[in-house]
Design an enzyme around this catalytic site. Structure first.
Site, PDB file in Angstrom:
ATOM      1  N   HIS A 289       0.845  -1.205   0.000  1.00 20.27           N
ATOM      2  CA  HIS A 289       0.000   0.000   0.000  1.00 20.27           C
ATOM      3  C   HIS A 289       0.885   1.262   0.000  1.00 20.27           C
ATOM      4  CE1 HIS A 289      -2.925  -2.775   2.184  1.00 20.27           C
ATOM      5  NE2 HIS A 289      -3.674  -2.304   1.232  1.00 20.27           N
TER       6      HIS A 289
ATOM      7  N   LYS B 136      -3.212  -4.834  -8.547  1.00 13.91           N
ATOM      8  CA  LYS B 136      -3.452  -5.976  -9.443  1.00 13.91           C
ATOM      9  C   LYS B 136      -3.394  -7.304  -8.708  1.00 13.91           C
ATOM     10  CE  LYS B 136      -1.385  -4.324 -13.652  1.00 13.91           C
ATOM     11  NZ  LYS B 136      -0.484  -4.799 -14.707  1.00 13.91           N
TER      12      LYS B 136
ATOM     13  N   GLN C 292     -10.954  -8.142  -9.018  1.00 21.04           N
ATOM     14  CA  GLN C 292     -11.568  -6.941  -8.437  1.00 21.04           C
ATOM     15  C   GLN C 292     -11.256  -5.718  -9.298  1.00 21.04           C
ATOM     16  OE1 GLN C 292     -11.644  -5.776  -4.107  1.00 21.04           O
ATOM     17  NE2 GLN C 292      -9.869  -4.568  -4.688  1.00 21.04           N
TER      18      GLN C 292
HETATM   19  O1  PAF Z   1      -9.221  -4.386  -1.969  1.00 10.66           O
HETATM   20  C1  PAF Z   1      -9.754  -4.052  -0.887  1.00 10.66           C
HETATM   21  O2  PAF Z   1      -9.086  -3.804   0.121  1.00 10.66           O
HETATM   22  C2  PAF Z   1     -11.280  -3.917  -0.817  1.00 10.66           C
HETATM   23  O3  PAF Z   1     -11.895  -4.902  -1.571  1.00 10.66           O
HETATM   24  C3  PAF Z   1     -11.782  -2.527  -1.215  1.00 10.66           C
HETATM   25  C4  PAF Z   1     -11.486  -2.201  -2.665  1.00 10.66           C
HETATM   26  C5  PAF Z   1     -11.159  -1.477  -0.310  1.00 10.66           C
HETATM   27  C6  PAF Z   1     -13.307  -2.455  -1.040  1.00 10.66           C
HETATM   28  O4  PAF Z   1     -13.680  -2.721   0.285  1.00 10.66           O
END
Ligand code: PAF
Length: 277
Positions: A33, A144, A149
């Site tokens: 992150h 990725k 998602q």
């Molecule tokens: O990837 C994540 O941490 C979660 O799925 C998100 C995109 C923050 C949605 O809650």
């Protein structure tokens, strides 16, 4: 850095910002992150990180309750990384009433992760759309590592004509290759050592495909059997087209191999893109 917990304060804080980037997270931040935030920061005036563990995307037998909540530490990391605003709402702020309106993603929601986690992508798309409406960013960044998602949310933005650019971020890995993930913190030391095998199998498949091996079904089966023989419980190892995770055709050149497998109580996912030209 401002730490904000209500939508009202958030809107006031962002009212005059012209160039907002959003990094949606569920907290328990790791080096992946932080790297992402450092990369995005120079290209935006205002970087917002949201931290919210979204009940809607967890199945009834999943890890919602034990998902690590580490807000204080997360804020320290975010301050160092140059984040401008942390949006850390509680559940009542995001879901003041039962969420009856939801976002049903495309057919993608029924494949792979979606097949093993029914309703998961509906929960993700719904909360992300709400976060988009609350923050109103110009760009939003998704790792990725959660490949499906990322594709689901890219489709959502296109199909609902949202004025937001979705930017993918590369997966960050530990020195041994394990993809960084908040869920790695569940692994005990023995499992942590073993965990790299998932990446190892994806890598072996990638190498075989790059070397010209074409029998994808056999590659998937061999990797699955190998992991299971070591005590993993594998949900899938799948070689798909990068475009919407379609089943591959012989002339497909942009592939991705994705895997999801459980080691003890921890479910790990990972993927590698493969370009054949
Ligand atoms: O990837 C994540 O941490 C979660 O799925 C998100 C995109 C923050 C949605 O809650």
């Amino acid at each position: 850095m401002d730490v904000i917990t209500t939508v009202k304060q958030l809107r006031e804080r962002l009212a005059h910002e012209k160039n907002v980037a959003l990094v949606p997270t569920m907290g328990n931040l790791h080096a992946g992150h932080i790297q992402l935030i450092k990369e995005v920061k120079p290209h935006t005036h205002c970087l917002v990180t949201s931290i919210f563990v979204n009940r809607l995307q967890f199945g009834p037998s999943e890890d919602f309750n034990r998902y690590p909540r580490t807000l204080e530490n997360d804020c320290k990391y975010l301050l160092d990384a140059g984040c401008d605003v942390v949006f850390a709402p509680d559940e009542k702020e995001i879901y003041p009433t039962v969420q009856e309106y939801t976002v049903d993603p495309s057919g993608l929601q029924h494949l792979l992760e979606g097949a093993f986690r029914p309703g998961h992508f509906r929960g993700v798309a719904t909360v992300v759309l709400k976060l988009f409406n609350m923050v109103q960013p110009q760009i939003a960044i998704f790792g990725k590592k959660d490949y499906q998602q990322y594709l689901v949310l890219k489709d959502m933005v296109t199909q609902l004509a949202l004025p937001i650019e979705i930017v993918p971020a590369e997966t960050v890995r530990a020195p041994d290759g394990l993809a960084l993930s908040s869920r790695n913190s569940y692994l005990n030391p023995t499992e942590r050592e073993e965990a790299v095998q998932l990446y190892g199998q994806l890598m072996a498949i990638k190498k075989a495909i790059l070397a010209g091996y074409k029998d994808y079904t056999t590659l998937e089966k061999v990797a699955t059997a190998y992991l299971n023989s070591r005590g993993w419980h594998t949900d899938y190892i799948a070689i798909r087209a990068q475009d919407h995770l379609r089943l591959t055709t012989p002339d497909e050149t942009q592939l991705v191999v994705l895997g999801a497998s459980r080691l003890g109580k921890t479910r790990l996912i990972d993927n590698l893109e493969i370009a054949l030209n």
